[in-house]
Design a protein around this motif. Structure first.
Motif, PDB file in Angstrom:
ATOM      1  N   SER A  27       0.827  -1.217   0.000  1.00  0.00           N
ATOM      2  CA  SER A  27       0.000   0.000   0.000  1.00  0.00           C
ATOM      3  C   SER A  27       0.860   1.266   0.000  1.00  0.00           C
ATOM      4  N   LYS A  28       2.021   1.240   0.656  1.00  0.00           N
ATOM      5  CA  LYS A  28       2.910   2.400   0.675  1.00  0.00           C
ATOM      6  C   LYS A  28       3.492   2.652  -0.716  1.00  0.00           C
ATOM      7  N   MET A  29       3.899   1.579  -1.399  1.00  0.00           N
ATOM      8  CA  MET A  29       4.449   1.727  -2.741  1.00  0.00           C
ATOM      9  C   MET A  29       3.369   2.149  -3.730  1.00  0.00           C
ATOM     10  N   GLN A  30       2.167   1.633  -3.571  1.00  0.00           N
ATOM     11  CA  GLN A  30       1.056   2.045  -4.428  1.00  0.00           C
ATOM     12  C   GLN A  30       0.801   3.537  -4.280  1.00  0.00           C
ATOM     13  N   SER A  31       0.822   4.011  -3.064  1.00  0.00           N
ATOM     14  CA  SER A  31       0.603   5.433  -2.798  1.00  0.00           C
ATOM     15  C   SER A  31       1.732   6.283  -3.375  1.00  0.00           C
ATOM     16  N   LEU A  32       2.971   5.890  -3.138  1.00  0.00           N
ATOM     17  CA  LEU A  32       4.129   6.645  -3.602  1.00  0.00           C
ATOM     18  C   LEU A  32       4.167   6.756  -5.127  1.00  0.00           C
ATOM     19  N   PHE A  33       3.771   5.672  -5.807  1.00  0.00           N
ATOM     20  CA  PHE A  33       3.827   5.644  -7.266  1.00  0.00           C
ATOM     21  C   PHE A  33       2.484   5.935  -7.932  1.00  0.00           C
ATOM     22  N   PRO A  40      -1.148  -4.972  -8.236  1.00  0.00           N
ATOM     23  CA  PRO A  40      -0.158  -5.733  -7.473  1.00  0.00           C
ATOM     24  C   PRO A  40       1.282  -5.250  -7.687  1.00  0.00           C
ATOM     25  N   MET A  41       1.489  -4.305  -8.594  1.00  0.00           N
ATOM     26  CA  MET A  41       2.800  -3.704  -8.872  1.00  0.00           C
ATOM     27  C   MET A  41       3.851  -4.739  -9.250  1.00  0.00           C
ATOM     28  N   LEU A  72      11.931   0.722  -9.175  1.00  0.00           N
ATOM     29  CA  LEU A  72      11.366  -0.108  -8.124  1.00  0.00           C
ATOM     30  C   LEU A  72      10.885  -1.387  -8.780  1.00  0.00           C
ATOM     31  N   GLU A  73      11.287  -2.521  -8.239  1.00  0.00           N
ATOM     32  CA  GLU A  73      10.865  -3.821  -8.750  1.00  0.00           C
ATOM     33  C   GLU A  73      10.414  -4.680  -7.583  1.00  0.00           C
ATOM     34  N   GLN A  74       9.557  -5.619  -7.893  1.00  0.00           N
ATOM     35  CA  GLN A  74       9.073  -6.540  -6.885  1.00  0.00           C
ATOM     36  C   GLN A  74       9.651  -7.925  -7.181  1.00  0.00           C
ATOM     37  N   TYR A  75      10.017  -8.632  -6.150  1.00  0.00           N
ATOM     38  CA  TYR A  75      10.448 -10.008  -6.339  1.00  0.00           C
ATOM     39  C   TYR A  75       9.844 -10.861  -5.246  1.00  0.00           C
TER      40      TYR A  75
END
Length: 76
Positions: A27-33, A40-41, A72-75
């Motif tokens: 949720s923090k990354m969704q807000s920032l971006f 799901p980013m 920013l990447e998700q793994y």
């Protein structure tokens, strides 16, 4: 799910470094971006100088936009 900041050379486009970000809620990354809560980013998101301030403040990542580009990447 974990996030990381990846750093690529502007000159060669090679991966230079990766910075794991533990404990960051989606949720923090969704807000920032500016992403909706149902996103799901899974993609790569460019980090500009404005967003870099967050990562520098909370994770101590130093940015040099003259030489590198950051994502920013998700793994999993």
């Amino acid at each position: 799910m974990e996030f990381r900041v990846t750093c690529f050379s502007n000159e060669t486009e090679k991966l230079i470094n990766e910075f794991p970000l533990s404990g960051v809620p989606l949720s923090k990354m969704q807000s920032l971006f500016g992403r909706p809560s149902e996103d799901p980013m899974y993609y790569c998101y460019p980090i500009d100088e404005e967003k870099a301030a967050f990562f520098q403040r909370f994770f101590g990542i130093e940015f040099n936009f003259d030489q590198y580009c950051y994502f920013l990447e998700q793994y999993v």
